[in-house]
Design an enzyme around this catalytic site. Structure first.
Site, PDB file in Angstrom:
ATOM      1  N   ILE A 201       6.094 -11.557  -7.206  1.00 48.99           N
ATOM      2  CA  ILE A 201       6.821 -12.837  -7.352  1.00 48.99           C
ATOM      3  C   ILE A 201       5.795 -13.979  -7.438  1.00 48.99           C
ATOM      4  O   ILE A 201       4.971 -14.123  -6.542  1.00 48.99           O
ATOM      5  CB  ILE A 201       7.761 -13.094  -6.145  1.00 48.99           C
ATOM      6  CG1 ILE A 201       8.727 -11.930  -5.957  1.00 48.99           C
ATOM      7  CG2 ILE A 201       8.507 -14.404  -6.304  1.00 48.99           C
ATOM      8  CD1 ILE A 201       9.614 -12.051  -4.716  1.00 48.99           C
TER       9      ILE A 201
ATOM     10  N   LYS B  84       1.837 -13.925   5.670  1.00 48.70           N
ATOM     11  CA  LYS B  84       2.262 -14.486   4.382  1.00 48.70           C
ATOM     12  C   LYS B  84       2.891 -15.868   4.592  1.00 48.70           C
ATOM     13  O   LYS B  84       2.691 -16.781   3.789  1.00 48.70           O
ATOM     14  CB  LYS B  84       3.256 -13.535   3.721  1.00 48.70           C
ATOM     15  CG  LYS B  84       2.618 -12.210   3.309  1.00 48.70           C
ATOM     16  CD  LYS B  84       3.685 -11.170   2.955  1.00 48.70           C
ATOM     17  CE  LYS B  84       3.086  -9.854   2.507  1.00 48.70           C
ATOM     18  NZ  LYS B  84       4.088  -8.769   2.432  1.00 48.70           N
TER      19      LYS B  84
ATOM     20  N   THR C 255      -4.111   1.359  -4.821  1.00 48.50           N
ATOM     21  CA  THR C 255      -2.797   1.021  -5.399  1.00 48.50           C
ATOM     22  C   THR C 255      -2.888  -0.217  -6.293  1.00 48.50           C
ATOM     23  O   THR C 255      -2.503  -0.193  -7.462  1.00 48.50           O
ATOM     24  CB  THR C 255      -1.778   0.764  -4.256  1.00 48.50           C
ATOM     25  OG1 THR C 255      -1.785   1.900  -3.400  1.00 48.50           O
ATOM     26  CG2 THR C 255      -0.393   0.529  -4.784  1.00 48.50           C
TER      27      THR C 255
ATOM     28  N   LYS D 203      -3.895 -10.792   2.219  1.00 50.61           N
ATOM     29  CA  LYS D 203      -3.271 -11.810   3.098  1.00 50.61           C
ATOM     30  C   LYS D 203      -3.822 -11.747   4.515  1.00 50.61           C
ATOM     31  O   LYS D 203      -3.900 -12.768   5.202  1.00 50.61           O
ATOM     32  CB  LYS D 203      -1.751 -11.675   3.112  1.00 50.61           C
ATOM     33  CG  LYS D 203      -1.215 -10.370   3.714  1.00 50.61           C
ATOM     34  CD  LYS D 203      -0.751  -9.420   2.689  1.00 50.61           C
ATOM     35  CE  LYS D 203      -0.422  -8.060   3.250  1.00 50.61           C
ATOM     36  NZ  LYS D 203       0.040  -7.113   2.252  1.00 50.61           N
TER      37      LYS D 203
ATOM     38  N   GLY E 207       3.933  -9.938  -3.446  1.00 50.13           N
ATOM     39  CA  GLY E 207       3.564  -9.061  -4.568  1.00 50.13           C
ATOM     40  C   GLY E 207       3.708  -9.699  -5.928  1.00 50.13           C
ATOM     41  O   GLY E 207       2.976 -10.624  -6.270  1.00 50.13           O
TER      42      GLY E 207
ATOM     43  N   GLY F 183       3.638  -2.894  -4.528  1.00 46.41           N
ATOM     44  CA  GLY F 183       3.549  -1.871  -5.571  1.00 46.41           C
ATOM     45  C   GLY F 183       2.423  -2.157  -6.536  1.00 46.41           C
ATOM     46  O   GLY F 183       1.981  -3.297  -6.679  1.00 46.41           O
TER      47      GLY F 183
END
Ligand code: NAP
Ligand code: HSE
Length: 429
Positions: free
Chosen positions: A135, A204, A13, A104, A133, A301
């Site tokens: 951000i 995280k 991905t 992570k 992701g 994503g």
């Protein structure tokens, strides 16, 4: 134009998202960096699988073809898991490669070791994609907010659980039903345990709070509780209380130590995080100079996560060109104490079933009063068989006080059941 070669460890991905961005945005990226960045080779398990850009990228199932290649400058680890990813990163750093990782799980467990090896070898180890992701929260904390003393972080940093809780809230559906849908849509992992039990968010949070407060926070320091006990009934009561239920990752920098916790919480509907819905992530933080700030975007994503990985690649390429480095020495970390769970102060939502008889509420209230706890609001609904379902919301108290009240209550013969106890977060300061 200088040529920079990238090697990818993993092409799933995230790996294919990285390739898409580097190839589709090649012109803009080369203009911004003054370098021609290209993927020389990608390491995968299955060489027979069809993959995007297979006509432009060479694939191998031998990692040494990447790690030992003297022409490769930067290695992007997007295979996931602990081993062999850890060993490959160590070997790559020792061979003089810069590393970008989205992993992570690995950083939360072995970050110290990997950063030390990166520092010894004077190489970068960048990890923007490991939290939230797309951000850019790592860059924000490390650079844009670095003038601040950060007080607190409150985040929705797991997309799967936010998707589940949002669907339960908006459509009144049950946990199991939405979990299955999240799996079918590819949001939740095949084994969703680390998402729904809060472990992914805790990893995280360990990374974020270490950076934000300049002190070492380990995964084992984070208090973790997942969302599996949240029912449609709790969501309904939350609505009556003008709240939503979210899985929150909370870190606070207090005089008496660092507080780090991941758990479901009722959040007032007017809180900036309350409107973050679906698979979206957001991080709300407070600092002495910035006041409040919130970062919002897609937490997972292919392309959003690829965007974070490529931003790290670009930063490294710029540093190679200017012969500078971005490494923050881990030796600069302080060693603040970590607060124990019984020391946390929050409000609580308690849903229980008792006999609907005289004195029952008064007795129950006495147990809370003896623990020094005051009620903020109360909902009572009659149920069948002379029972009442009661929701108590407390004013802020210590977890140790709540445990004392619940211990006393648990041996009360008029109590039928404590269905759920959920924290309530009014603000983050
Ligand atoms: P993925 O789709 O499962 O892809 C993993 C890739 O690595 C595949 O190409 C796989 O090869 C390869 N791989 C895995 N283990 C391998 C092994 N032992 N030997 C050889 N190749 C191996 O995973 P992903 O979703 O891209 O996630 C990658 C990393 O990014 C993870 O650390 C994850 O936590 C992190 N991350 C993911 C997201 C996201 O949205 N997916 C967001 C943030 C962070 P094959 O293709 O041949 O199977
Ligand atoms: N499983 C993670 C999530 C993927 O749902 O947020 C991104 O780290």
């Amino acid at each position: 134009m200088k040529r920079i070669n990238i090697g990818l460890l993993g092409y799933g991905t995230v790996g294919s998202g990285v390739a898409t961005i580097l190839i589709n945005n090649q012109y803009d990226i080369s203009t911004r960096t003054g370098s021609n960045i290209s993927i020389k080779k990608a390491f995968v398990r299955n060489l027979l699988k069809e993959r995007p850009f297979s006509e432009q990228i060479a694939f191998t199932n031998n990692p040494d073809e990447i790690i030992e290649d003297p022409e490769i400058d930067i290695i992007v680890e997007v295979m996931g898991g602990i081993e062999p990813a850890r060993s490959y990163i160590i070997k790559s750093l020792q061979r003089g490669k810069h590393i970008v990782t989205a992993n992570k799980d690995l950083l939360a467990l072995h970050g110290d070791e990997l950063f030390q090896i990166a520092e010894q070898n004077k190489r970068e180890l960048c990890f923007e994609a490991s939290v939230a992701g797309g951000i850019p929260i790592i860059a924000a904390i490390k650079q844009s907010l670095t003038a601040n003393r950060l007080f607190s972080i409150m985040g929705i940093i797991n997309g799967t659980t936010n998707y589940i809780l949002s669907a339960m809230t908006e459509q009144g559906r049950d946990f199991q039903d939405v979990l299955q849908e999240a799996q079918e849509l590819g949001y939740a992992e095949a084994d969703p345990t680390s998402d729904i039990e809060g472990i992914d968010a805790a990893r995280k949070l360990a990374i974020l709070s270490t950076l934000a407060f300049n002190t070492k926070v380990n995964l084992s320091d984070v208090f973790v509780e997942g969302i599996t006990k949240i029912t449609a009934t709790d969501i309904q009561y939350a609505k009556e209380l003008d709240c939503v239920i979210k899985l929150l990752a909370i870190a606070k920098n207090r005089k008496r130590g660092i507080e780090v916790r991941v758990h479901p919480a009722l959040l007032p509907k007017n809180h900036p995080l309350a409107t973050v819905s679906g698979v979206y992530n957001a991080i709300y933080l407070t600092g002495d100079a910035i006041g409040e700030a919130m970062f919002y975007g897609q937490g997972a994503g292919s392309l959003p996560t690829g965007s974070a990985v490529v931003s790290d690649i670009i930063q490294i390429v710029k540093n190679i060109a200017s012969e500078s480095k971005v490494i923050d020495s881990i030796n600069n970390y302080r060693n603040y104490p970590i607060k124990a769970a019984y020391d946390f102060t929050t409000s609580y939502y308690i849903r229980l079933k008792v006999k609907d008889e005289p004195r029952v509420f008064a007795t129950m209230a006495l147990y809370f009063a003896e623990a020094g706890i005051s009620f903020k609001s109360i909902i009572q609904k009659p149920r069948s068989n002379n029972n009442a379902e009661i929701v108590l919301v407390t004013h802020p108290c210590k977890e140790s006080q709540l445990r004392q009240a619940l211990d006393s209550l648990s041996s009360y013969e008029k109590l039928d059941k404590i269905y759920n106890v959920i924290r309530l977060e009014a603000n983050c300061i």
